[in-house]
Structure formats: C-alpha cells, structure tokens
Design a protein around this motif. Structure first.
Motif, PDB file in Angstrom:
ATOM      1  N   THR A  16       0.595  -1.856  -0.196  1.00 33.25           N
ATOM      2  CA  THR A  16       0.058  -0.063   0.027  1.00 33.25           C
ATOM      3  C   THR A  16       0.419   1.190   0.182  1.00 33.25           C
ATOM      4  OG1 THR A  16      -0.409  -0.394   2.109  1.00 33.25           O
ATOM      5  CG2 THR A  16      -2.072  -1.271   1.454  1.00 33.25           C
ATOM      6  N   LEU A  17       2.404   1.556  -0.707  1.00 32.91           N
ATOM      7  CA  LEU A  17       2.914   2.489  -0.409  1.00 32.91           C
ATOM      8  C   LEU A  17       2.835   4.051  -1.075  1.00 32.91           C
ATOM      9  CD1 LEU A  17       5.645   3.174   1.210  1.00 32.91           C
ATOM     10  CD2 LEU A  17       6.662   2.743  -0.570  1.00 32.91           C
ATOM     11  N   PRO A  18       1.998   3.180  -2.508  1.00 29.74           N
ATOM     12  CA  PRO A  18       1.972   4.306  -3.379  1.00 29.74           C
ATOM     13  C   PRO A  18       0.950   5.049  -2.620  1.00 29.74           C
ATOM     14  CG  PRO A  18       2.107   2.331  -5.004  1.00 29.74           C
ATOM     15  CD  PRO A  18       2.294   1.795  -2.993  1.00 29.74           C
ATOM     16  N   VAL A  19      -0.726   4.885  -2.094  1.00 23.32           N
ATOM     17  CA  VAL A  19      -1.961   4.982  -1.330  1.00 23.32           C
ATOM     18  C   VAL A  19      -1.303   5.309  -0.463  1.00 23.32           C
ATOM     19  CG1 VAL A  19      -3.819   4.866  -0.688  1.00 23.32           C
ATOM     20  CG2 VAL A  19      -3.585   3.399  -2.196  1.00 23.32           C
ATOM     21  N   THR A  20      -0.270   5.135  -0.017  1.00 26.44           N
ATOM     22  CA  THR A  20       0.164   6.492   1.671  1.00 26.44           C
ATOM     23  C   THR A  20       1.373   7.223   1.410  1.00 26.44           C
ATOM     24  OG1 THR A  20       0.547   4.269   2.470  1.00 26.44           O
ATOM     25  CG2 THR A  20       1.810   5.186   3.734  1.00 26.44           C
ATOM     26  N   VAL A  21       1.976   6.699   0.582  1.00 25.60           N
ATOM     27  CA  VAL A  21       2.286   8.580  -0.269  1.00 25.60           C
ATOM     28  C   VAL A  21       1.465   9.656  -0.491  1.00 25.60           C
ATOM     29  CG1 VAL A  21       4.367   9.308  -2.032  1.00 25.60           C
ATOM     30  CG2 VAL A  21       4.391   7.231  -0.779  1.00 25.60           C
ATOM     31  N   LEU A  22       0.486   8.899  -1.252  1.00 21.13           N
ATOM     32  CA  LEU A  22      -1.028  10.311  -1.990  1.00 21.13           C
ATOM     33  C   LEU A  22      -1.232  10.860  -0.700  1.00 21.13           C
ATOM     34  CD1 LEU A  22      -1.782   7.696  -5.109  1.00 21.13           C
ATOM     35  CD2 LEU A  22      -0.704  10.067  -4.765  1.00 21.13           C
ATOM     36  N   THR A  23      -1.302   9.759   0.711  1.00 17.54           N
ATOM     37  CA  THR A  23      -2.352  10.783   1.555  1.00 17.54           C
ATOM     38  C   THR A  23      -1.504  11.149   2.702  1.00 17.54           C
ATOM     39  OG1 THR A  23      -2.213   8.213   2.658  1.00 17.54           O
ATOM     40  CG2 THR A  23      -4.094   8.790   0.972  1.00 17.54           C
ATOM     41  N   LEU A  24      -0.063  11.193   2.228  1.00 18.92           N
ATOM     42  CA  LEU A  24       0.877  11.785   3.086  1.00 18.92           C
ATOM     43  C   LEU A  24       0.979  10.882   4.613  1.00 18.92           C
ATOM     44  CD1 LEU A  24      -0.081  14.890   2.112  1.00 18.92           C
ATOM     45  CD2 LEU A  24       1.770  14.034   1.553  1.00 18.92           C
ATOM     46  N   GLY A  25       0.898   9.680   4.593  1.00 18.81           N
ATOM     47  CA  GLY A  25       0.955   8.652   5.108  1.00 18.81           C
ATOM     48  C   GLY A  25      -0.537   8.250   6.179  1.00 18.81           C
ATOM     49  N   LEU A  26      -0.950   9.226   6.485  1.00 17.03           N
ATOM     50  CA  LEU A  26      -3.073   8.500   7.038  1.00 17.03           C
ATOM     51  C   LEU A  26      -2.795   7.750   6.352  1.00 17.03           C
ATOM     52  CD1 LEU A  26      -4.625  12.757   5.984  1.00 17.03           C
ATOM     53  CD2 LEU A  26      -2.964  11.779   8.333  1.00 17.03           C
ATOM     54  N   PHE A  27      -2.879   7.188   5.400  1.00 16.01           N
ATOM     55  CA  PHE A  27      -3.017   5.683   4.948  1.00 16.01           C
ATOM     56  C   PHE A  27      -2.475   4.582   6.152  1.00 16.01           C
ATOM     57  CE2 PHE A  27      -4.013   1.889   2.723  1.00 16.01           C
ATOM     58  CZ  PHE A  27      -5.306   1.436   2.028  1.00 16.01           C
ATOM     59  N   LEU A  28      -1.900   5.349   6.836  1.00 19.48           N
ATOM     60  CA  LEU A  28      -1.718   4.074   7.709  1.00 19.48           C
ATOM     61  C   LEU A  28      -1.938   3.984   8.947  1.00 19.48           C
ATOM     62  CD1 LEU A  28       2.676   4.993   8.641  1.00 19.48           C
ATOM     63  CD2 LEU A  28       1.322   3.465   6.764  1.00 19.48           C
ATOM     64  N   LEU A  29      -3.105   4.854   9.272  1.00 28.74           N
ATOM     65  CA  LEU A  29      -4.314   4.701  10.395  1.00 28.74           C
ATOM     66  C   LEU A  29      -4.639   3.421   9.464  1.00 28.74           C
ATOM     67  CD1 LEU A  29      -5.002   8.068  10.769  1.00 28.74           C
ATOM     68  CD2 LEU A  29      -3.863   6.201  11.932  1.00 28.74           C
ATOM     69  N   VAL A  30      -5.457   3.238   7.823  1.00 29.69           N
ATOM     70  CA  VAL A  30      -5.941   2.305   7.962  1.00 29.69           C
ATOM     71  C   VAL A  30      -5.586   1.252   7.786  1.00 29.69           C
ATOM     72  CG1 VAL A  30      -7.442   1.120   6.164  1.00 29.69           C
ATOM     73  CG2 VAL A  30      -7.531   3.767   6.715  1.00 29.69           C
ATOM     74  N   VAL A  31      -4.063   1.112   7.008  1.00 31.35           N
ATOM     75  CA  VAL A  31      -3.239  -0.086   7.423  1.00 31.35           C
ATOM     76  C   VAL A  31      -3.426  -0.846   9.162  1.00 31.35           C
ATOM     77  CG1 VAL A  31      -1.439  -1.519   7.512  1.00 31.35           C
ATOM     78  CG2 VAL A  31      -2.160  -0.174   6.016  1.00 31.35           C
ATOM     79  N   ASN A  32      -3.384  -0.201  10.396  1.00 33.90           N
ATOM     80  CA  ASN A  32      -3.367  -0.020  11.275  1.00 33.90           C
ATOM     81  C   ASN A  32      -4.868  -1.165  11.986  1.00 33.90           C
ATOM     82  OD1 ASN A  32      -0.583   0.369  11.489  1.00 33.90           O
ATOM     83  ND2 ASN A  32      -0.874   2.309  12.908  1.00 33.90           N
ATOM     84  N   ALA A  33      -5.743  -0.237  11.557  1.00 31.34           N
ATOM     85  CA  ALA A  33      -7.002  -0.744  11.339  1.00 31.34           C
ATOM     86  C   ALA A  33      -7.065  -2.020  11.199  1.00 31.34           C
ATOM     87  CB  ALA A  33      -7.729   0.198  11.269  1.00 31.34           C
ATOM     88  N   ALA A  34      -6.694  -2.352   9.869  1.00 30.54           N
ATOM     89  CA  ALA A  34      -7.305  -3.303   9.312  1.00 30.54           C
ATOM     90  C   ALA A  34      -6.066  -4.993  10.439  1.00 30.54           C
ATOM     91  CB  ALA A  34      -6.265  -3.576   7.790  1.00 30.54           C
ATOM     92  N   MET A  35      -4.927  -4.265  10.811  1.00 31.99           N
ATOM     93  CA  MET A  35      -3.748  -5.221  11.407  1.00 31.99           C
ATOM     94  C   MET A  35      -4.853  -5.888  12.754  1.00 31.99           C
ATOM     95  SD  MET A  35      -1.558  -6.015   9.910  1.00 31.99           S
ATOM     96  CE  MET A  35      -2.700  -5.358   8.532  1.00 31.99           C
TER      97      MET A  35
END
Length: 116
Positions: free
Chosen positions: A55-74
């Motif tokens: 998900t690195l491309p999406v994370t870069v596009l959202t300036l890291g905010l997508f990591l919240l979704v990744v952490n929620a998925a975990m």
C-alpha cells in the motif's frame, strides 16, 4: 524476548483502553486481552510490513494517513482470528489503532534507552 513482552504489555494496555473508550471495540475477558496483544504483536511483525509495502503508493499519496487504515486492518485481522476480541467496523478500528498507538508511543518514551 523481553522487548516483545514489554511491547505486548503496552499493546494490551492500549487495547484495554480502546475497549473502554471506543464504541464498537470489546474484549470479553483478560485472557482474550492478553492473547489479542500477543497476536497484534505477531501480526505487526509479519503481516504489517507486507501490507505496508503493497500500500506504499496510497500511503505516499495520502501523506501517511493511510497508515491509520493499515493499523486498523491489523487490529481487525486480530479481531477476526480471536473470538474474544471484537471490532465493529472501520471507524472503530481506526480509533482503536490511534488509542493503541498513542499508548505504545508513551510506553516507548517511558522505557526509552538513552545510552545510544
């Protein structure tokens, strides 16, 4: 091994606090809480890096905010595997990830080794 145990304790504390504060996050008993913290540590060690790279491309596009979704998925993955730990939806997972992350960050600050 000691670092993993300390991290699991802070993860358990974070998950407990999330269950108290976030509607939609529930833990049935103490055993489930401890097991959820250990499973979260294992998932974060093995699954999260793979998901992060994918998900690195999406994370870069959202300036890291997508990591919240990744952490929620975990956290959601742990809830799927463990019967005594429940997360109802993405918003509850994101809020639980924020609470758990803040508690883990505070724990890391308290236990930080200043020798380096």
């Amino acid at each position: 091994m000691a670092k993993f145990i300390v991290r699991a304790i802070f993860a358990a504390l974070g998950l407990w606090l999330a269950a108290r504060l976030v509607p939609g996050v529930r833990v049935d008993d103490t055993g489930s809480l401890i097991l959820a913290a250990v499973l979260l540590g294992i998932v974060n060690a093995f699954v999260r890096p793979v998901v992060f790279v994918l998900t690195l491309p999406v994370t870069v596009l959202t300036l890291g905010l997508f990591l919240l979704v990744v952490n929620a998925a975990m956290i959601g993955l742990v809830a799927l595997v463990l019967a005594g730990f429940h997360v109802d939806g993405l918003l509850a997972g994101v809020l639980a990830a924020v609470v758990t992350g803040v508690v883990s960050w505070i724990g890391g600050m308290i236990l930080r080794d200043d020798r380096g």
